[in-house]
Design a protein around this motif. Structure first.
Motif, PDB file in Angstrom:
ATOM      1  N   ASN A 112      52.564  49.693  42.914  1.00 59.28           N
ATOM      2  CA  ASN A 112      52.097  49.712  41.514  1.00 59.28           C
ATOM      3  C   ASN A 112      52.289  48.426  40.498  1.00 59.28           C
ATOM      4  O   ASN A 112      52.636  48.611  39.227  1.00 59.28           O
ATOM      5  CB  ASN A 112      52.194  51.065  40.884  1.00 59.28           C
ATOM      6  CG  ASN A 112      51.415  52.073  41.574  1.00 59.28           C
ATOM      7  OD1 ASN A 112      50.310  51.718  42.365  1.00 59.28           O
ATOM      8  ND2 ASN A 112      51.600  53.376  41.212  1.00 59.28           N
ATOM      9  N   LEU A 113      52.595  47.304  41.009  1.00 62.20           N
ATOM     10  CA  LEU A 113      52.818  46.189  40.180  1.00 62.20           C
ATOM     11  C   LEU A 113      51.526  45.752  39.584  1.00 62.20           C
ATOM     12  O   LEU A 113      50.480  45.915  40.034  1.00 62.20           O
ATOM     13  CB  LEU A 113      53.485  45.062  40.940  1.00 62.20           C
ATOM     14  CG  LEU A 113      54.754  45.489  41.865  1.00 62.20           C
ATOM     15  CD1 LEU A 113      55.042  44.164  42.568  1.00 62.20           C
ATOM     16  CD2 LEU A 113      55.904  45.846  40.988  1.00 62.20           C
ATOM     17  N   VAL A 114      51.750  44.984  38.503  1.00 66.68           N
ATOM     18  CA  VAL A 114      50.679  44.227  37.687  1.00 66.68           C
ATOM     19  C   VAL A 114      50.568  42.983  38.422  1.00 66.68           C
ATOM     20  O   VAL A 114      51.260  42.330  38.211  1.00 66.68           O
ATOM     21  CB  VAL A 114      50.651  44.228  36.233  1.00 66.68           C
ATOM     22  CG1 VAL A 114      49.353  43.342  35.718  1.00 66.68           C
ATOM     23  CG2 VAL A 114      50.931  45.542  35.497  1.00 66.68           C
ATOM     24  N   LYS A 115      49.708  42.741  39.219  1.00 71.41           N
ATOM     25  CA  LYS A 115      49.261  41.789  40.556  1.00 71.41           C
ATOM     26  C   LYS A 115      49.283  40.284  39.663  1.00 71.41           C
ATOM     27  O   LYS A 115      50.060  39.765  40.058  1.00 71.41           O
ATOM     28  CB  LYS A 115      48.088  41.817  41.058  1.00 71.41           C
ATOM     29  CG  LYS A 115      48.324  43.328  42.148  1.00 71.41           C
ATOM     30  CD  LYS A 115      47.317  43.136  43.237  1.00 71.41           C
ATOM     31  CE  LYS A 115      47.261  44.301  44.086  1.00 71.41           C
ATOM     32  NZ  LYS A 115      47.170  45.684  43.337  1.00 71.41           N
ATOM     33  N   ARG A 116      48.438  40.296  38.554  1.00 74.72           N
ATOM     34  CA  ARG A 116      48.481  39.127  37.943  1.00 74.72           C
ATOM     35  C   ARG A 116      49.574  38.606  36.920  1.00 74.72           C
ATOM     36  O   ARG A 116      49.677  37.480  36.607  1.00 74.72           O
ATOM     37  CB  ARG A 116      47.268  39.007  36.959  1.00 74.72           C
ATOM     38  CG  ARG A 116      45.908  39.304  37.765  1.00 74.72           C
ATOM     39  CD  ARG A 116      44.916  39.268  36.652  1.00 74.72           C
ATOM     40  NE  ARG A 116      44.959  37.994  36.017  1.00 74.72           N
ATOM     41  CZ  ARG A 116      44.389  36.805  36.500  1.00 74.72           C
ATOM     42  NH1 ARG A 116      43.675  36.585  37.409  1.00 74.72           N
ATOM     43  NH2 ARG A 116      44.426  35.931  35.447  1.00 74.72           N
ATOM     44  N   SER A 117      50.435  39.663  36.729  1.00 77.19           N
ATOM     45  CA  SER A 117      51.845  39.158  36.235  1.00 77.19           C
ATOM     46  C   SER A 117      52.728  38.784  36.655  1.00 77.19           C
ATOM     47  O   SER A 117      52.782  38.978  37.985  1.00 77.19           O
ATOM     48  CB  SER A 117      52.120  40.444  35.183  1.00 77.19           C
ATOM     49  OG  SER A 117      51.256  40.897  34.372  1.00 77.19           O
ATOM     50  N   SER A 171      59.135  45.177  32.432  1.00 74.56           N
ATOM     51  CA  SER A 171      58.452  46.334  31.973  1.00 74.56           C
ATOM     52  C   SER A 171      59.152  47.827  32.033  1.00 74.56           C
ATOM     53  O   SER A 171      58.858  48.838  31.683  1.00 74.56           O
ATOM     54  CB  SER A 171      57.012  46.422  32.554  1.00 74.56           C
ATOM     55  OG  SER A 171      56.990  46.793  34.008  1.00 74.56           O
TER      56      SER A 171
END
Lengths: 256, 376
Positions: A89-94, A102
């Motif tokens: 559940n990482l923000v892939k684009r960040s 975060s």
């Protein structure tokens, strides 16, 4: 530290995910939840930080009633409960750094965080957390440039930013290959030894034997076993997983 | 049973045939007209495909050539063979002859006054000719007895007409069209920007996964969705007409109409992009104790930004197209210019506008496709 009392969850479509589940987690335990897919493990973990609202029952974190907490109080409680996910559940684009930072959102001034401004202390804390899981050099890469095992380590680093007292790990190694499984679980074990209580759901019994200090088993939303890992004998195994089940080992690697 | 099916099928077939026959009649379909009207509209079509682009300044000039009457009464002129000039088909003539005079490189589509400068110094008007589109003319001129040279002074043949001077410069029409198409592009830019600023926050309210399933979330979601759906059913032309009556004709009315269209359209596109994101990061960020706005900022926004940018550029392209026609109903910009030129029958200027629209729309289409290809 954590008391779950008569927890029941019925989804709007009528599925009973948890039925009258009660147990206690003591300080410093590495409690593993086992059970088949769909037995209610994920629901149980998500009820504890109320990503899912339980239908009935109480959850007490120390003396605070999680189930009755207002949204403001709940955010205060969640700060102390880290969570690690099967799909990371990482923000892939960040960037990795932003993902880790975060984890600090529960503590910082919302106006600064919304503008993307982070204090030096928090940045140092994030680098330290990444250093602990061995990927400090990846801090400024995009999250989706990392391998699965590395992404899960970012997930753990994000959790460390919360300075958690309890970590909920929902199948943290189910998306990883066996060797990586040990490496991730060893990080959790290390944190556990430093005093963070861990509540973790797992698939493979050999991992359970290796890492758990205590085990509870769910079957169709009902707690069917609570005890030490070594107490899961052949009969118990069949009871939890059904008559046709065959034990599969995650790996033969014992120590990483 | 079978009979009934035959009956039903036959009945609906008949209905369809009737619909097409009536439709053919009320829409006055007449393919023959396409060709029979070609003659009448040829001038207009010709103007449209020959846009008014460049022009040269002109100056009223008198072109002069010595023309001995009768032959031998004086030295005939040395005829130039470049620049604006008149050329008789013969060097000299006798009274009563009819000569052919040609003119070259004058201002196109202008009157040419052909006259004789008599030995007495008086001018005698002879013919009125008109230059063609290339600036040339041909005229028949009668050599009257009065043009006979006296005392060795020959008569001169003269043509009074505007003659181009200086280099080619953009025509007034081209300058007006460029100004107006810039207005149109800026209308689209402002409307897209304003629309984006309004639509982006709204789109989160119209996304199921952000609003959740609680009664409050559901209410907001339903209301916002309904507003977007109703707004989308109003066409840009209708809106531009309304705003032109409200704030007066001009680009501002067009921008207002375009903004509303953009909000409705981008609001839906954005909210669908928000709804299609990976829910995992939302869970993860919420679990850290972040407040809902922080969850959107850190878990949702980074995921939707490429889609949003792609939609914004795409919609700017669409807005340029729409704003070219909004002028017809008072929305300002190139459309307004085009409709005015058509109303006063200046088809060459209308042609300039049409070509500019085609060029700009094509360029926007190409650019937006390129940018979107590179960015996503």
């Amino acid at each position: 530290m954590l008391k779950v009392e008569h927890l029941t969850k019925v989804y709007p479509n009528g599925t009973v995910a948890l039925k009258d589940v009660s147990f206690t987690v003591n300080d410093g335990e590495f409690l593993v939840i086992i059970g088949l897919s769909g037995s209610g493990k994920s629901t149980l973990l998500r009820c504890i930080n109320r990503l899912i609202d339980p239908t009935e029952g109480r959850i007490l974190l120390d003396d605070a009633d999680v189930t009755k907490a207002s949204s403001g109080d709940l955010r205060q409680l969640r700060r102390h409960i880290g969570m690690v996910f099967q799909q990371f559940n990482l923000v892939k684009r960040s960037s990795v750094m932003t993902n880790v930072l975060s984890g600090r959102l529960g503590y910082v001034n919302p106006f600064l965080s919304l503008a993307g401004i982070w204090s030096r202390a928090d940045r140092d804390r994030a680098l330290k957390a990444l250093d602990r899981v061995g990927i400090k050099d990846k801090a400024y890469e995009r999250a989706d440039a990392l391998s699965g095992g590395q992404q899960q380590r970012v997930g753990i680093a994000r959790t460390l930013m919360q300075e958690p007292r309890l970590i909920l790990a929902d199948e943290p190694v189910a998306s990883l290959d066996p060797v990586l499984s040990h490496s991730i679980l060893q990080y959790l074990e290390q944190l556990n030894k430093e005093g963070i209580t861990v509540l973790c759901s797992l698939h493979f019994l050999d991992l359970v034997h290796r890492y758990a200090t205590r085990v509870i088993a769910l079957k169709d939303g009902v707690k069917v076993f609570e005890g030490l890992p070594k107490e899961i004998n052949r009969a118990k195994f069949k009871e939890i997983y059904g008559e046709e089940a065959q034990e599969v080992r995650a790996t033969t690697v014992e120590e990483g | 049973m079978n009979l009934r099916r035959w009956f039903v099928t036959g009945f609906f077939t008949l209905l369809v045939i009737v619909a097409y026959v009536v439709g053919y009649q009320v829409t006055e379909i007449d393919p023959v007209k396409l060709f029979s009207s070609l003659g009448n509209s040829q001038k207009i079509l010709n103007d449209l495909i020959h846009p008014d682009l460049f022009t040269r300044a002109t100056q009223d000039t008198t072109l002069d050539v010595v023309f001995p009457v009768p032959c031998g009464s004086a030295q005939p002129a040395q005829l130039p063979n470049s620049g604006p000039r008149i050329v008789p088909n013969v060097e000299c003539a006798n009274p009563g002859d009819v000569i052919t005079v040609k003119g070259f490189d004058m201002a196109p589509n202008n009157d040419v006054k052909i006259l004789w400068l008599l030995p007495s110094g008086n001018a005698l008007f002879s013919e009125l000719a008109r230059t063609d589109a290339s600036g040339n003319f041909t005229a028949q001129v009668e050599v009257r007895p009065i043009t006979v040279a006296t005392q060795g002074i020959p008569t001169h043949l003269q043509a009074e007409t505007p003659v181009p001077v200086g280099g080619w410069v953009p025509s007034q029409a081209l300058i007006d069209v460029i100004n107006n198409i810039m207005v149109t592009i800026f209308m689209a830019l402002l409307a897209t920007t304003a629309g984006t600023i309004i639509a982006a926050p709204i789109s989160f309210l119209a996304a199921r996964n952000i609003m959740g399933r609680g009664w409050m979330g559901t209410t907001v979601y339903t209301v916002v969705r309904a507003i977007l759906n109703i707004t989308r059913s109003y066409d840009s032309l209708v809106l531009a007409t309304v705003f032109a009556l409200w704030v007066g004709f001009g680009a501002f009315a067009g921008v207002l109409a375009l903004t509303i269209v953009t909000v409705a359209s981008l609001g839906k596109l954005f909210s669908e992009a928000v709804e299609s994101i990976d829910a995992g990061p939302i869970e993860a960020v919420a679990a850290t104790g972040a407040n809902p706005v922080e969850v959107v900022r850190f878990a949702v926004v980074p995921q939707v930004i490429p889609d949003f940018i792609s939609f914004i550029i795409y919609h700017w392209d669409i807005n340029v197209r729409i704003s070219t026609i909004l002028g017809f109903v008072g929305g300002g910009g190139i459309g307004f210019y085009l409709s005015q030129r058509i109303n006063v029958l200046e088809y060459q200027k209308a042609g300039t506008a049409i070509w500019a629209i085609v060029l700009v729309v094509w360029a926007m289409d190409f650019l937006s496709a390129e940018v979107r290809k590179r960015y996503t």
